[in-house]
Enzyme design. Sequence first.
Site, PDB file in Angstrom:
ATOM      1  CG  HIS A 357      -2.212  -0.819   1.196  1.00  0.00           C
ATOM      2  ND1 HIS A 357      -3.289  -0.199   0.408  1.00  0.00           N
ATOM      3  CD2 HIS A 357      -2.493  -1.970   1.213  1.00  0.00           C
ATOM      4  CE1 HIS A 357      -4.136  -1.128   0.680  1.00  0.00           C
ATOM      5  NE2 HIS A 357      -3.712  -2.284   0.674  1.00  0.00           N
ATOM      6  CB  THR A 653     -10.558   4.784  -2.507  1.00  0.00           C
ATOM      7  OG1 THR A 653     -10.054   5.156  -1.074  1.00  0.00           O
ATOM      8  CG2 THR A 653      -9.665   3.496  -2.861  1.00  0.00           C
TER       9      THR A 653
END
Length: 809
Positions: A357, A653
């Site tokens: 990530h 996101t």
Amino acid sequence: MNLDKETIKKDFKRKLISMFSEDINEAPLLHKYLVFGSLIKEYCAENWMKTNKEYRKNYEKQVYYFSMEFLIGRLLKSNLINLGIEKECEEALKELGIDMNELEEAEKDAGLGNGGLGRLAACFLDSMASLEIPGHGCGIRYKYGLFEQKIVDGYQVEIPDNWLVKGNVWETRKDNKAVIVKFYGKIISYMNNGRLNFKHEGYNAVKAIPYDTPIIGYKNKTVNTLRLWSAETVEKDKDLDFNFFKSGNYSKAVEHKSAVESISQVLYPDDSHIEGKILRLKQQYFFVSAGIQSIIRSYKKLNKPIRELYKYIAIHINDTHPSLAVPELMRILMDEHELNWDEAWEITTKTISYTNHTIMAEALEKWPEDIFKKLLPRIYMIIEEINRRFIGEILLKYKNDPNKVKDMSILSNGKVRMANLAIVGSYSVNGVARLHTEILKKRELNDFYQMFPHKFNNKTNGITHRRWLIQANPELARCISKTIGDEWIKTPEKLIKLLKYSKDKSVQEEIYNIKRDNKIKFANEIKKQYKINVDPASIFDVQVKRLHAYKRQVLNLFNIMHMYNRLKENPNIDIIPRTFVFGAKASPNYYLAKEVIKLINTVANKINNDKDINDKIKIVFLENYRVSLAEKIIPCADISEQISTASKEASGTGNMKFMMNGAVTVATLDGANVEIRNKVGDNNIIIFGMTAEEVMNYEMNGGYFSRDIYNSDSRIHNVIDKMMNGYFGVPSSEFRNIYNNLIERNDEYFVLKDFDSYVQAQEKVDNLYRQKSKWQEMCITNIAHSGVFSSDNTISRYANEIWNIKNKK
Ligand SMILES: *Cc1c(COP(=O)(O)O)cnc(C)c1O
């Protein structure tokens, strides 16, 4: 599911009596919520049971998504939508005199995550159930979720999030499925029938109790499971407690109990930054060990050979936090199933896959070996052996290059490097956006990429369009279905059909009106809560996300301060009124981030109350940004601020949620912004700032001097001086960290470097917004292209390309 409103009414009244012995007139809102939630859980119970049975009967491959965080938010509305009984329930409740919205507001957010990473896990669960993929979550049932944020006198104040106090209607405690997790102690080795065996003695046992939450698929019969583990003392210790108690040593018993329970007590509030506390390592091993033990236990019930585990089980680890899955699975296969090393290693590395990530150093997990060895003696031994063999492989491949061992070793400088462990122990390593994966391959993980090129792949993040469009913006969803039909709900890529209507005046008008209505509603909320008058006709310019230097909330604020300076010079300059909305939690020990919150509120206070500027700028800092608040603000946004320093935001996101709701993105070419731009084209997004390439070039070769910009750009000089000279009524000491980072420490995130380009981007916004039809065309184009960013798309790629599960859809 088929349910009529009369049945719902009857069931509700019955349940209110059985749970609380109350009728509707006397029941408080909380009871009505608890009763209604329990009823909904009852409605899905049979399918939940059947789903599990079917999976077992058909020997379907099961995916276990291990994540230290699940940022779920509320479940009531999304469960109703997925069950397809939203309308019936709303009507039934209405006839009982209950407002559904009020019930929804009675639910506490399940805030078991910090931000994007935890929210991704929640979106994935929704998508797996909706796509009928046998996929389950495994995590920790924190007693306290992410802290609640209050703003007091402009400062962030943290309040514990005791989200379980009033009960959690969705979970089921499964005492019969508890397992024991072992810490500390020592490892005894002995020979038995010519095999070297290991025995763990003198350990501290902790009982892991699972709490299961149903994850309901969208209008299908699938109900998957999110299993969260809670730490308790074991029975034996309870007797011990009792003995302490008898002997009068009550406080010692209580101490022991709270020490054990502390493991699942609280979520660490760090985002993109890791605190190396031993309790966090305990948390990680606790849920990983409990999760894998329970997987193996249920696998054994299938009566399949342990050597075929990987054919029936996929374990996916969300970031490095669960990377102890690698040695833990090895331990169980070798110590409990008597496989030899090579067999166990083959199974493990065919079962585990890993998502990376981040590439920022401060977020990479490293544990001190001495602490590690004491806490997890057997796991440490296994890691040593994994590393010994891995180094052997490196030396074989790169005979003359000692640096390779140094760079790739799992154990290095007295630390256990979790990312290295995750890469070596898994068969797939994926980044979360195209740019991010390329940077991993070319730079950060280049050594590993050269050694294991086949492991690396990209899976761009996604968001569930059910929560972020259908649920959060029902009017927009209705309008879309009216215009292009409702196939997009099952197949979000079909949103592309909207493109044909991007210039259609009546669709433009309708979508404009929907956003305006959302803005009016939210402006009323702002008025109520913050006493700020916000004009719904102004541009809603929104930056909501965790507060972090690399996300550059300061860049946004500096442009606002600059606009303000211009307006003070000439109140008549022609700009469209703007409402700047911020929402962000700062990690409690991240002082720079907390200063930024204070600065935003300080500037807001002055500007909002300045009569000279004719309400042309308003700034609202929304308290306690969380999933349920995101669902309210995102449908109101005209502008989505995605302005991280290029190369620093792995994907983002939030950017996708805004796009799906018709906001226009102001963005750097970072993370998934790049892919959004590739979809919508340069005319439908506003790009500014340095590229990742340029940023990395400065980082490697130097050549950037922020002080030069400060000295040469009078706009910046002015803004920074006003921050530091008390102009906003707060002394400079309050913003010293911000100043030092920008000027004394040469502006690591290139705020000053990108300022000019950002100001131009914001002027472009002003220009474009004046052209109403053009603007609406941009909005519609963004919505039309948002389908690929549905997590349904992301998850089917995980299923097909990583987990080797044939997607039924
Ligand atoms: C989506 C979401 C995030 C992630 O936002 P980014 O802009 O991608 O950092 C963080 N917090 C909440 C509550 C979210 O819903």
